[in-house]
Write an enzyme that holds these catalytic residues in place. Structure first.
Site, PDB file in Angstrom:
ATOM      1  CG  HIS A  95      -0.222   0.027   2.546  1.00 50.24           C
ATOM      2  ND1 HIS A  95       0.341   1.168   3.080  1.00 50.24           N
ATOM      3  CD2 HIS A  95       0.004  -0.958   3.464  1.00 50.24           C
ATOM      4  CE1 HIS A  95       0.874   0.895   4.252  1.00 50.24           C
ATOM      5  NE2 HIS A  95       0.693  -0.404   4.507  1.00 50.24           N
ATOM      6  CB  CYS A 135       1.995  -3.394   5.210  1.00 50.79           C
ATOM      7  SG  CYS A 135       0.424  -3.940   5.905  1.00 50.79           S
TER       8      CYS A 135
END
Length: 416
Positions: A324, A342
């Site tokens: 992301h 992440c």
């Protein structure tokens, strides 16, 4: 005038045959009994069920017997309404045929029996009957939804009832048919008693079409449990997209159809939150996600807590691992790992990634200090099992050397 003799000969022959009556021969007709059309063998054979009678118990075998002396049964073909043949054995003397596998439940069978009389003349009898519907059904629901996916997308089958017995699993697995065009070898894997995954030996061919169907309807699986119909599934495979994130080099490499089309500086999980190594299949994309540390067990008010608006988020695990946009860590991207697991990148790079990735594409993480991706339970980690281990999860292929067993060969044609 030159054609008159030939015409007269034909007419004369026709009159002669008519005058001699049925079964007479003339003008060179062969009197070999094998050349005759099959006679009605209704008086020659008997069944253990009657045509037009009430539906019969599918647990009861089908039997065909010869009545009287002389002649023999030469062939029996029993096919249900789905085109599935019923296996059976003919006695050495040709006087009895018996089914060797269970009949399907709730279907109509057409049985054709070929015979010979004492002279060798062929006979034939055809009979239809129906079997009683099953009281307990096993349904299979295929996934994912119809659409276009990446080359790593597994096919799933969710069963309505647990199937534990290996022989019963083989019956189910044989009836769940996956075909691709162009062809590629693949196999089902029993994740648990009610869930199966199918993947090819290698990734799906780019731009392939994958068709999934069930031949389970009416098939006996265990005592009193029979298969139900299932909605077929068709998938389209897109370009071959492979993403490799090197956690040590802090770089993501994006390949399409074997060619590198982009390299992106990234940051991955910091010590204590290291990103999982291994293959992950993209589960979906979300333009906006509110990420809160409490959802992953980090208490509010601690040094590692967070509550952030996140854009261009591509999900790779159910537990919350994404690729992301992370504009707050741009200074570390390409140099250091500072995330909570992440893969973060700039907003522009995340937008490009978001537009070029799709569900079913493969994202691999290497050189991280994190654990290995679980093959099941946290997304699609199916590709973390090599082909040998994958085959061991099949009720048909486990223990085979070449990936194909007699049972697997049988699944190439529908058969009860």
């Amino acid at each position: 005038m030159s054609h008159s003799p030939r015409l007269w000969t034909v007419v004369s022959c026709s009159l002669l045959v008519a005058s001699l009556g049925a079964g007479a021969t003339a003008c060179g007709t062969d009197d070999n009994p094998l050349s005759a059309r099959p006679f009605d063998a209704s008086d020659q054979v008997a069944f253990n069920t009657k045509a037009g009678s009430r539906a019969v118990d599918p647990d009861r075998p089908l039997e065909v017997t010869l009545k009287g002396d002389g002649g023999r049964i030469t062939d029996v073909t029993a096919v249900d309404a789905h085109g599935r043949r019923l296996a059976g054995e003919l006695s050495a003397t040709g006087d009895r045929w018996r089914s060797t596998t269970a009949l399907a439940a709730g279907v109509r069978y057409t049985v054709t029996v070929g015979t010979e009389d004492a002279r060798g003349a062929p006979g034939e009898r055809t009979m239809t009957f129906e079997t009683t519907p099953a009281k307990k059904l096993l349904t299979a629901e295929f996934g994912p939804d119809t659409g276009t996916y990446g080359v790593g997308q597994p096919v799933t089958a969710e069963l309505s009832e647990p199937v534990k017995d290996k022989a019963a699993r083989a019956v189910v697995e044989r009836a769940l048919v996956v075909e691709s065009s162009p062809h590629t070898d693949g196999s089902w894997y029993w994740v648990d008693d009610k869930k199966l995954h199918f993947r090819p030996k290698e990734y799906w061919p780019a731009h392939a079409t994958v068709s999934v169907r069930s031949n389970l309807e009416g098939v006996r699986i265990t005592d009193h449990l029979y298969g139900a119909g299932a909605t077929p599934l068709k998938l389209t495979i897109g370009d071959r997209v492979e993403v490799v994130t090197d956690a040590a080099a802090h770089q993501l490499t994006f390949k399409r159809n074997g060619e590198v089309v982009n390299t992106i500086p990234v940051t991955t999980g910091k010590p204590g939150f290291s990103t999982r190594n291994g293959y992950k299949v993209v589960l979906g994309k979300e333009y906006f996600v509110r990420m809160r540390s409490t959802t992953v067990g980090i208490a509010e008010g601690t040094s590692d807590s967070y509550d952030l608006p996140v854009y261009y988020a591509t999900r790779v695990t159910w537990s919350g691992e994404y690729v992301h946009a992370a504009p707050w860590s741009v200074g570390s991207q390409g140099y250091d790992n500072v995330s909570h697991g992440c893969t973060g990148m700039s907003t522009d790079n995340a937008a490009w990634f978001y537009e070029n990735i799709k569900q079913g594409d493969v994202v691999q993480v290497v050189n991280s200090l994190g654990d290995e991706m679980d093959p099941f339970g946290n997304g699609y980690g199916d590709w973390n099992l090599d082909w040998k281990k994958w085959r061991e999860g099949s009720a048909l292929l486990a223990g085979t050397q070449d990936g194909r067993s007699p049972a697997d060969t049988a699944r190439l044609r529908p058969q009860v």
